[in-house]
Design a protein around this motif. Structure first.
Motif, short mmCIF file in Angstrom:
data_model
loop_
_atom_site.label_atom_id
_atom_site.label_comp_id
_atom_site.label_asym_id
_atom_site.label_seq_id
_atom_site.Cartn_x
_atom_site.Cartn_y
_atom_site.Cartn_z
N ALA A 1 0.83 -1.21 0.00
CA ALA A 1 0.00 0.00 0.00
C ALA A 1 0.85 1.25 0.00
N ALA A 2 2.00 1.21 0.67
CA ALA A 2 2.90 2.36 0.68
C ALA A 2 3.51 2.61 -0.69
N LEU A 3 3.66 1.54 -1.50
CA LEU A 3 4.20 1.70 -2.85
C LEU A 3 3.18 2.34 -3.78
N ASN A 4 1.91 1.94 -3.61
CA ASN A 4 0.87 2.41 -4.52
C ASN A 4 -0.48 2.27 -3.82
N PRO A 5 -1.24 3.37 -3.69
CA PRO A 5 -2.55 3.27 -3.02
C PRO A 5 -3.49 2.26 -3.66
N GLY A 6 -3.25 1.93 -4.93
CA GLY A 6 -4.11 0.95 -5.59
C GLY A 6 -4.09 -0.40 -4.90
N TYR A 7 -2.97 -0.74 -4.26
CA TYR A 7 -2.89 -2.02 -3.56
C TYR A 7 -3.80 -2.06 -2.33
N ALA A 8 -4.18 -0.89 -1.82
CA ALA A 8 -5.00 -0.84 -0.61
C ALA A 8 -6.48 -0.69 -0.92
N ARG A 9 -6.80 -0.57 -2.20
CA ARG A 9 -8.19 -0.37 -2.58
C ARG A 9 -9.04 -1.58 -2.17
N ALA B 1 -4.79 7.47 8.33
CA ALA B 1 -3.55 6.83 7.85
C ALA B 1 -2.62 7.93 7.38
N THR B 2 -1.35 7.83 7.81
CA THR B 2 -0.34 8.84 7.49
C THR B 2 0.86 8.15 6.87
N LEU B 3 1.47 8.81 5.90
CA LEU B 3 2.63 8.27 5.20
C LEU B 3 3.91 8.86 5.78
N TYR B 4 4.88 7.98 6.06
CA TYR B 4 6.19 8.38 6.58
C TYR B 4 7.29 7.84 5.69
N ARG B 5 8.39 8.52 5.68
CA ARG B 5 9.62 8.05 5.03
C ARG B 5 10.53 7.48 6.11
N TYR B 6 10.87 6.20 5.98
CA TYR B 6 11.73 5.51 6.94
C TYR B 6 13.09 5.21 6.29
N TRP C 1 16.97 2.04 15.60
CA TRP C 1 17.25 1.29 14.38
C TRP C 1 16.76 2.05 13.15
N TRP C 2 15.77 2.92 13.36
CA TRP C 2 15.15 3.63 12.27
C TRP C 2 15.17 5.14 12.51
N HIS C 3 15.16 5.87 11.42
CA HIS C 3 14.90 7.30 11.43
C HIS C 3 13.71 7.52 10.50
N ARG C 4 12.81 8.44 10.87
CA ARG C 4 11.66 8.65 10.00
C ARG C 4 11.32 10.14 9.91
N GLU C 5 10.64 10.48 8.81
CA GLU C 5 10.16 11.84 8.59
C GLU C 5 8.74 11.75 8.02
N PRO C 6 7.83 12.62 8.45
CA PRO C 6 6.47 12.60 7.89
C PRO C 6 6.47 13.04 6.44
N VAL C 7 5.63 12.37 5.64
CA VAL C 7 5.46 12.74 4.24
C VAL C 7 4.15 13.48 4.05
N GLY C 8 3.07 12.96 4.66
CA GLY C 8 1.78 13.62 4.55
C GLY C 8 0.64 12.65 4.77
N PRO C 9 -0.61 13.13 4.66
CA PRO C 9 -1.78 12.25 4.84
C PRO C 9 -1.82 11.18 3.75
N TYR C 10 -2.34 10.02 4.13
CA TYR C 10 -2.49 8.92 3.17
C TYR C 10 -3.96 8.59 2.96
N HIS C 11 -4.76 8.69 4.01
CA HIS C 11 -6.20 8.40 3.94
C HIS C 11 -6.92 9.43 4.80
#
Length: 463
Positions: A381-389, A427-432, A446-456
């Motif tokens: 779903a993070a790759l393409n919203p179509g997968y979450a439809r 649902a919110t999208l983050y860059r990890y 182990w991870w660093h993350r930054e917000p990308v924006g709303p997803y849903h």
């Protein structure tokens, strides 16, 4: 019919069949534990709704006769018990025909689940398990010598798995041809494992060696599977070592273990005396099935040679002969969809998944060969919203309702609203990305993350 016998491969058959039963056990256990939430009458993509749009010949399954959550659970738990019995040697302690029936029943039960599994069962290793399981029916048991024909069909399957994966890489992402894909893959793969951080931090020259060795094994070793012994055993050993490397570097459900299972069939340990002559009826069935496989192999073989090669496709509804491949392209950046809830619309708390990255200081876990289906689909779903439809909105509504079956798909401590469901979810999208060595030492993360924006869009209970 001694000319059909391969008595020297009795150990390979033993290892293959016991390992395959173990994979079946994991597959049925996954269905038993996750099926109701994902596919049940009130699940994210209900089976009854799916069956209303499918004819039996399009998706053969016993659930066309009748569906209920209890029946699904009964099928899954029966499969678990049967697989455990076969792994313990039950199929070798009964007459040949009964042993074949046990393997056929395992195949039929799992086919019934896969063919109604929809997007949750769209992975290549589902078809691979079914194709392998169908071949196991015609491998016999301890009452007869392993048939040469069936062993060759298993090697033909392993050849297609490995060469298909090798060719899709060379034809796909240029980074495989440049030997640079592993600069990114350990970090961006669907579900990193406990050692993935260290694999990602290997020196880049070693990443290039990894990629080069992968090409050599996937495109070279499968050809050697058809050499006389000990050449076939050596080729199988190379495949096993490569697959164990992949097991250490990430979580790929049972794909690696099933590939290892196929390779184990090539192990030869010398002739074992005591096998009676092969029954004529069994030899006829083996040869008839071999002819069927060869006929059905036309399209998968043509696909291997095609510049438009398909990755992980089934050409028949019984999944008897399929085409395989993996990671024809590699993502350079890792994005994660996080589900968040709020009681007041101001303070948002994240739900915790079992295998997905979440808390930055939480080390990735080892789950394979167990398959976390929701976690995998969240990666897609993070790759393409179509997968979450079709399933993400129902998932968010289940969280609003505090649905217990759905919450069991999360970590034990992954529900931030254990007493009262949230009033709002989103649902919110983050860059990890993996932390650097310096960041790891300084923060323990182990991870660093930054917000990308709303997803849903935000959903609320009062709307």
């Amino acid at each position: 019919m001694r000319w059909l016998d391969a008595s020297g491969d009795w150990l390979g058959r033993l290892l293959f069949q016991r390992a395959l039963a173990g994979v079946y056990l994991v597959g049925f256990l996954t269905a038993a534990r996750q099926g109701r939430a994902l596919l049940g009458e009130h699940g994210l993509t209900p089976i009854p709704r799916f069956l209303a749009r499918r004819r039996f010949r399009e998706a053969p399954s016993l659930f066309h006769w009748r569906y209920s959550d209890r029946l699904f659970a009964a099928v899954a738990w029966t499969g678990c018990a049967l697989a455990a019995a076969v792994a313990a040697g039950a199929a070798d302690r009964v007459p040949l025909g009964a042993g074949m029936a046990l393997w056929a029943l395992l195949w039929g039960l799992y086919l019934s689940i896969v063919n109604v599994g929809q997007t949750w069962y769209s992975f290549g290793w589902e078809s691979l398990l079914l194709e392998t399981g169908a071949l196991a029916v015609f491998l016999g048991n301890d009452r007869v010598a392993p048939p040469v024909t069936t062993l060759l069909l298993i090697r033909w399957l392993l050849f297609r798995v490995e060469v298909g994966a090798g060719l899709i890489k060379l034809r796909g992402d240029r980074c495989w041809r440049e030997l640079t894909c592993l600069y990114y893959h350990h970090e961006t793969q669907p579900m990193p494992g406990p050692f993935s951080w260290w694999f990602h931090r290997l020196p880049r020259p070693l990443h290039r060696v990894e990629a080069g060795a992968n090409h050599v094994v996937q495109l070279g070793a499968p050809v050697a599977l058809f050499l006389p012994q000990p050449g076939a055993t050596v080729a199988a050993g190379l495949i096993v070592v490569t697959q164990l490397w992949l097991v250490l570097s990430g979580n790929f459900a049972w794909l690696n273990w099933l590939t290892i299972t196929l390779a184990l069939s090539a192990v030869s340990n010398g002739t074992r005396p005591g096998h009676p002559p092969t029954p004529v009826w069994f030899a006829v069935l083996v040869l008839a099935y071999a002819v069927l496989v060869l006929v059905l192999s036309y399209r998968p073989a043509r696909n291997l040679l095609s510049s438009r090669q398909l990755m992980n496709a089934s050409f028949d509804s019984l999944h008897l002969v399929n085409t395989y491949g993996a990671f024809g392209s590699v993502t350079r950046l890792r994005h994660e969809v996080e589900l968040e809830g709020s009681a007041d619309g101001e303070t948002w708390l994240a739900y915790g998944f079992k295998g997905k990255p979440g808390p930055l200081r939480r080390r990735p876990r080892q789950f394979a060969p167990y398959h976390l289906r929701l976690d995998w689909l969240m990666w897609f779903a993070a790759l393409n919203p179509g997968y979450a439809r079709g399933w993400l909105t129902p998932l968010l509504r289940k969280l609003l309702d505090g649905d217990r079956a759905t919450l069991r798909l999360l970590r034990r401590d992954g529900n931030p609203f254990p007493d009262v469901p949230p009033a709002h979810v989103r649902a919110t999208l983050y860059r990890y990305r993996f932390t650097t060595r310096e960041e790891r030492r300084a923060t323990g993360a182990w991870w660093h993350r930054e917000p990308v924006g709303p997803y849903h869009r935000t959903l609320s209970r009062h709307r």
